[in-house]
Design a protein around this motif. Sequence first.
Motif, mmCIF file in Angstrom:
data_model
loop_
_atom_site.group_PDB
_atom_site.id
_atom_site.type_symbol
_atom_site.label_atom_id
_atom_site.label_comp_id
_atom_site.label_asym_id
_atom_site.label_seq_id
_atom_site.Cartn_x
_atom_site.Cartn_y
_atom_site.Cartn_z
ATOM 1 N N ASP A 134 0.744 -1.263 -0.084
ATOM 2 C CA ASP A 134 0.018 0.136 0.052
ATOM 3 C C ASP A 134 0.941 1.270 0.137
ATOM 4 O O ASP A 134 0.118 2.343 0.361
ATOM 5 C CB ASP A 134 -1.063 0.060 1.305
ATOM 6 C CG ASP A 134 -0.249 0.154 2.612
ATOM 7 O OD1 ASP A 134 0.833 0.017 2.505
ATOM 8 O OD2 ASP A 134 -0.952 0.252 3.684
ATOM 9 N N SER A 181 3.144 -0.303 3.859
ATOM 10 C CA SER A 181 3.664 -1.632 4.467
ATOM 11 C C SER A 181 3.061 -2.626 3.341
ATOM 12 O O SER A 181 2.631 -2.408 2.429
ATOM 13 C CB SER A 181 2.782 -1.897 5.900
ATOM 14 O OG SER A 181 1.384 -1.608 5.624
ATOM 15 N N ASP A 241 -12.031 -6.233 0.332
ATOM 16 C CA ASP A 241 -11.331 -5.586 1.607
ATOM 17 C C ASP A 241 -9.822 -5.171 1.581
ATOM 18 O O ASP A 241 -9.327 -4.687 1.721
ATOM 19 C CB ASP A 241 -11.600 -6.455 2.825
ATOM 20 C CG ASP A 241 -13.005 -6.421 3.149
ATOM 21 O OD1 ASP A 241 -13.712 -5.329 2.764
ATOM 22 O OD2 ASP A 241 -13.407 -7.253 4.166
ATOM 23 N N ALA A 275 -7.889 -1.794 1.007
ATOM 24 C CA ALA A 275 -6.891 -1.636 2.052
ATOM 25 C C ALA A 275 -5.581 -1.114 1.264
ATOM 26 O O ALA A 275 -5.181 -0.229 1.837
ATOM 27 C CB ALA A 275 -6.654 -2.600 2.970
ATOM 28 N N LYS A 334 -4.187 1.435 3.817
ATOM 29 C CA LYS A 334 -4.674 1.220 5.056
ATOM 30 C C LYS A 334 -4.327 -0.300 5.298
ATOM 31 O O LYS A 334 -4.914 -0.934 6.284
ATOM 32 C CB LYS A 334 -6.061 0.904 5.178
ATOM 33 C CG LYS A 334 -6.802 2.661 5.181
ATOM 34 C CD LYS A 334 -7.047 3.229 6.429
ATOM 35 C CE LYS A 334 -7.200 4.652 6.517
ATOM 36 N NZ LYS A 334 -8.129 5.124 5.565
ATOM 37 N N GLY A 368 -1.796 -1.386 6.814
ATOM 38 C CA GLY A 368 -0.986 -1.449 8.302
ATOM 39 C C GLY A 368 -2.100 -1.970 9.338
ATOM 40 O O GLY A 368 -1.802 -2.777 10.476
ATOM 41 N N SER A 369 -3.526 -1.638 9.141
ATOM 42 C CA SER A 369 -4.218 -2.106 10.162
ATOM 43 C C SER A 369 -5.333 -3.183 9.755
ATOM 44 O O SER A 369 -6.445 -3.375 10.190
ATOM 45 C CB SER A 369 -5.240 -0.751 10.541
ATOM 46 O OG SER A 369 -5.686 -0.343 9.289
ATOM 47 N N PHE A 370 -4.719 -3.893 8.815
ATOM 48 C CA PHE A 370 -5.627 -4.926 8.033
ATOM 49 C C PHE A 370 -5.697 -5.997 8.913
ATOM 50 O O PHE A 370 -6.424 -6.961 9.017
ATOM 51 C CB PHE A 370 -5.202 -5.212 6.545
ATOM 52 C CG PHE A 370 -6.145 -6.196 5.949
ATOM 53 C CD1 PHE A 370 -7.114 -5.852 5.207
ATOM 54 C CD2 PHE A 370 -5.834 -7.721 5.857
ATOM 55 C CE1 PHE A 370 -8.076 -6.472 4.555
ATOM 56 C CE2 PHE A 370 -6.757 -8.427 5.290
ATOM 57 C CZ PHE A 370 -7.924 -7.848 4.482
ATOM 58 N N GLY A 371 -4.642 -6.510 9.624
ATOM 59 C CA GLY A 371 -4.537 -7.381 10.495
ATOM 60 C C GLY A 371 -3.895 -8.663 9.607
ATOM 61 O O GLY A 371 -3.404 -8.241 8.345
ATOM 62 N N LYS A 372 -3.860 -9.798 10.118
ATOM 63 C CA LYS A 372 -3.043 -10.968 9.377
ATOM 64 C C LYS A 372 -4.068 -11.640 8.284
ATOM 65 O O LYS A 372 -5.441 -11.475 8.480
ATOM 66 C CB LYS A 372 -2.823 -12.056 10.284
ATOM 67 C CG LYS A 372 -1.426 -11.692 11.098
ATOM 68 C CD LYS A 372 -1.089 -13.005 11.777
ATOM 69 C CE LYS A 372 -0.168 -13.881 11.012
ATOM 70 N NZ LYS A 372 0.726 -14.646 11.967
#
Length: 426
Positions: free
Chosen positions: A202, A205, A308, A312, A317, A319-323
């Motif tokens: 993105d 990250s 999603d 992201a 975004k 960084g806040s997506f999770g695994k």
Amino acid sequence: MGMKALIIGSGGREHALIWKLKQSKKIDKVFCAPGNGGITQGAKCINIGPDNIKGLCDFAHRNKIGLTVVGPEDPLAAGIVDEFHKRKLRIFGPDKEGARLEASKVFAKEFMRKYHIPTAPFKVFDSVSDAIGFCKSVEFPVVIKADGLAAGKGAVVVKNIDQATQTLDEIMVKKVFGKAGKQVVIESFLKGQELSIMAICDGKSYLPLLPSQDHKQAFDGDKGPNTGGMGAYCPVPFVDDDMLKEIEEHVLVPTIDGLKSEGIKYRGVIYAGLMMTAEGPRVLEYNVRFGDPETQVVLPLLKSDLADLMLASVNGKLGSFGKLDWREETAVCVIMASKGYPGKYKKGVPINGLQVQDNRAFIFHAGTSRKGNRFFTNGGRVLGVMAHDKSLNKALSRAYKIVDKVKFDGAHYRKDIGSRAEQQVA
Ligand code: AMP
Ligand code: GLY
């Protein structure tokens, strides 16, 4: 209300992207430009080619497309993302500057040298006599690569000075790949198993996808000419956690950091084609898009929502997506090709037996056309039969059971997909 998506391209990769995006609650209508016979079953195909960037922009604007996804490299290299951004349209993929990692081998190799990313030692030439002169002093084999895009055919392994001279003459003098052959990279030949690793980025990250392996040669036992890919499987058992960590540390992290240092806000997929050598991973090439047929085996294992994930990436975004969430299974894809591929082949051959009764399998269409409810061959790689199961062997037997039922005159496929999975790396 979900959004509308537009997928650009016409291969098995695009069919897989559509198949997965349609599983998302975020997406309620999918268009494909231009698509293929099989894609018409899952998306509305529109007759705009991937080189008609203005036409695609206008279509996305007029139809209020919420997410455009670019399959192949050419429109990315031509700057489609930059044009969509000018029109404030959301599009998944790197801009023209980022796409140079695939569009120019010279740029990619110099980038790797600058950021200490492991790759084969190389030299760049823009004069054919200098290149031939250099080849007189090398230890063969070496690999000669045209700088620019050459539809996957621009890299040639040469075994002696005669082959080197002939190849350089074709690329730099006869210009068989056009202006892609203005410069060449000559690099050392590396031994080992190839591995494909893709990551979603993105601009800040990244999230790596599972590693996969393509089968480039046309015939069993890795014999015959290179093709676009005759099959794939995912994940790859010889890649253990330590190896993955090494790939992240030595390849993915410095690539993402290098792009940032160059001022490139890289959004989309980065794909590193690796040779796993006895000395560790080496980058053979970067692609700035999803692999084909790798996508057909990676996406079936992804449990997370692809829309999603792509949004992201587009919105910065990740960084806040999770695994990412993965099915603990193996997926395989067996490509069924036209007789003669990757050379000359016939089109318009009727295809039968496309009905699949297995809910862990799917046939992704590549070179097919449709007339009413009948399907016909329309390209070199025709179909990709994908199946997934708890083990590689179970997935393979599901896939080959379907391959046996699909019939078209001259159908050619490899019977040994996945056979190197348990082998040593190098
Ligand atoms: P490229 O377009 O650079 O990925 O090259 C296409 C294919 O050529 C790769 O997938 C490999 O099979 C082969 N290849 C490229 N570079 C090398 C190398 N340095 N050593 C051995 N094989 C290579
Ligand atoms: N499977 C190789 C590629 O997509 O370039």
